[in-house]
Design an enzyme around this catalytic site. Structure first.
Site, PDB file in Angstrom:
ATOM      1  N   HIS A 104     -24.784 -37.036 -22.018  1.00 33.71           N
ATOM      2  CA  HIS A 104     -24.330 -37.198 -20.636  1.00 33.71           C
ATOM      3  C   HIS A 104     -23.227 -38.244 -20.542  1.00 33.71           C
ATOM      4  CE1 HIS A 104     -27.609 -40.409 -19.662  1.00 33.71           C
ATOM      5  NE2 HIS A 104     -26.451 -41.016 -19.540  1.00 33.71           N
ATOM      6  N   GLU A 116     -25.759 -34.716 -16.342  1.00 31.02           N
ATOM      7  CA  GLU A 116     -26.790 -34.326 -17.292  1.00 31.02           C
ATOM      8  C   GLU A 116     -26.557 -32.912 -17.828  1.00 31.02           C
ATOM      9  OE1 GLU A 116     -28.709 -36.492 -18.374  1.00 31.02           O
ATOM     10  OE2 GLU A 116     -29.963 -37.472 -16.881  1.00 31.02           O
TER      11      GLU A 116
END
Ligand code: GLP
Length: 241
Positions: free
Chosen positions: A138, A143
Site C-alpha cells: 500500500h 490498500e
C-alpha cells in the site's frame, strides 16, 4: 524508477533530506507531500537538524499529508496530525497555516475528500511527495483490492495494515478501522516522488516493486511505475537478503 541503495537507515534519511533541502532552497515556494509511519522519521530529524544548524528556511513551504485515521482527535498521540507536529512541524519555522493534514473527524467526509484534492490543485499541486510503503504494497492508505481510487477517499483498512500498525497503539483493538487517504491519482499527480523503505521487513515488497512489469490493483505501489520521476531510496536491508 531511479534507485538509490544506502548502507543504512541514517544514510537513507540524509539522502532523502538532502533532496528536499536542494529543492526547498532552489524554489522560493514549494509544496511538499508528507508521509507518516516510522520510515520518514529519520528524514524529518535530518530536516530539523538542517533547520537548526544550517538555517534551512521553511517559511515558504506548504505541506499536504497523505492520510489520517478516521475518528481520532488531532491531539490523540496516534493521529497523524499529532505525529507531524511531534516529528517535524514543532521544530522548524513552518507556518502551521501552511500545513494540511486530512481531517479524520470532518462532518461530511465525502465532501471533505473532494475539497482536499481541490486544495492541493489550488495550491499548484505537489512538487515532491514523500512515500513509505506498506508490507502489502500500500501507498498512503491505498490498500490492495479489486479497484483503486483515483482521488482522496475513505478507506477500510486491511487486516494486514491494522496488524502492522498495531505496534503504535497501546491496545491493538484501538487501531482505527478506517482512514482518509489521497488516492493513487492524487499521488501520481505529484511532480516528483521519493519512496523510502528500510529494514528487512520491506525486502519482499521492494523486490516486488522493482521487478513488477504489470499494473496490479492488488499491489497498489505498482502504479508508481507510470510516473516519470520516482526515486526509490532503500537501505541495504530492504534491498538484499
Ligand atoms: C502506514 C501509512 C503509510 C506508510 C506505511 C508504512 O500505514 N499510512 O503512509 O508508508 O504504513 O509504515 P512504516 O513506515 O511504519 O513501515
Amino acid at each position: 524508477m531511479e534507485l538509490i541503495v544506502t548502507k543504512d537507515y541514517d544514510e537513507l534519511s540524509k539522502e532523502a533530506a538532502n533532496i528536499l533541502k536542494r529543492d526547498i532552497k532552489k524554489y522560493k515556494k514549494i509544496n511538499l507531500g508528507l508521509a507518516t509511519g516510522s520510515t520518514p522519521i529519520g528524514c524529518y530529524k535530518e530536516l530539523i537538524r538542517l533547520h537548526e544548524e544550517e538555517g534551512l528556511d521553511f517559511s515558504d513551504v506548504v505541506t499536504f499529508n497523505l492520510d489520517e485515521y478516521i475518528g481520532l482527535d488531532s491531539n490523540n498521540k496516534n493521529s497523524y496530525s499529532y505525529f507531524m507536529k511531534e516529528n517535524l512541524f514543532n521544530h522548524i519555522n513552518i507556518d502551521l497555516e501552511n500545513t494540511h493534514i486530512p481531517n479524520g473527524k470532518a462532518k461530511n467526509l465525502k465532501e471533505y475528500c473532494k475539497k482536499y484534492d481541490q486544495k492541493i490543485e489550488d495550491a499548484g499541486g505537489i512538487d515532491i511527495q514523500i512515500l513509505g510503503i506498506g508490507t502489502n504494497g500500500h501507498i498512503g492508505f491505498n490498500e490492495p483490492g479489486d479497484r483503486l481510487n483515483i482521488n482522496t477517499f475513505i478507506v477500510d483498512l486491511s487486516e494486514n495494515t491494522i496488524k502492522d500498525n498495531a505496534r503504535f497503539f497501546e491496545n491493538p483493538e484501538d487501531v482505527p478501522k478506517k482512514a482518509i487517504t489521497m488516492g493513487i491519482g492524487s499521488i501520481l499527480k505529484a511532480k516528483k516522488i521519493l519512496l523510502l523503505a528500510n529494514g528487512k521487513n520491506k525486502y519482499d515488497v521492494i523486490k516486488k516493486l522493482l521487478e513488477t512489469e504489470t499494473l496490479d490493483s492488488e499491489f497498489p505501489a505498482s502504479f508508481l511505475k507510470l510516473h516519470h520521476d520516482v526515486v526509490v531510496i532503500v537501505d541495504k536491508d530492504a534491498y538484499e537478503k
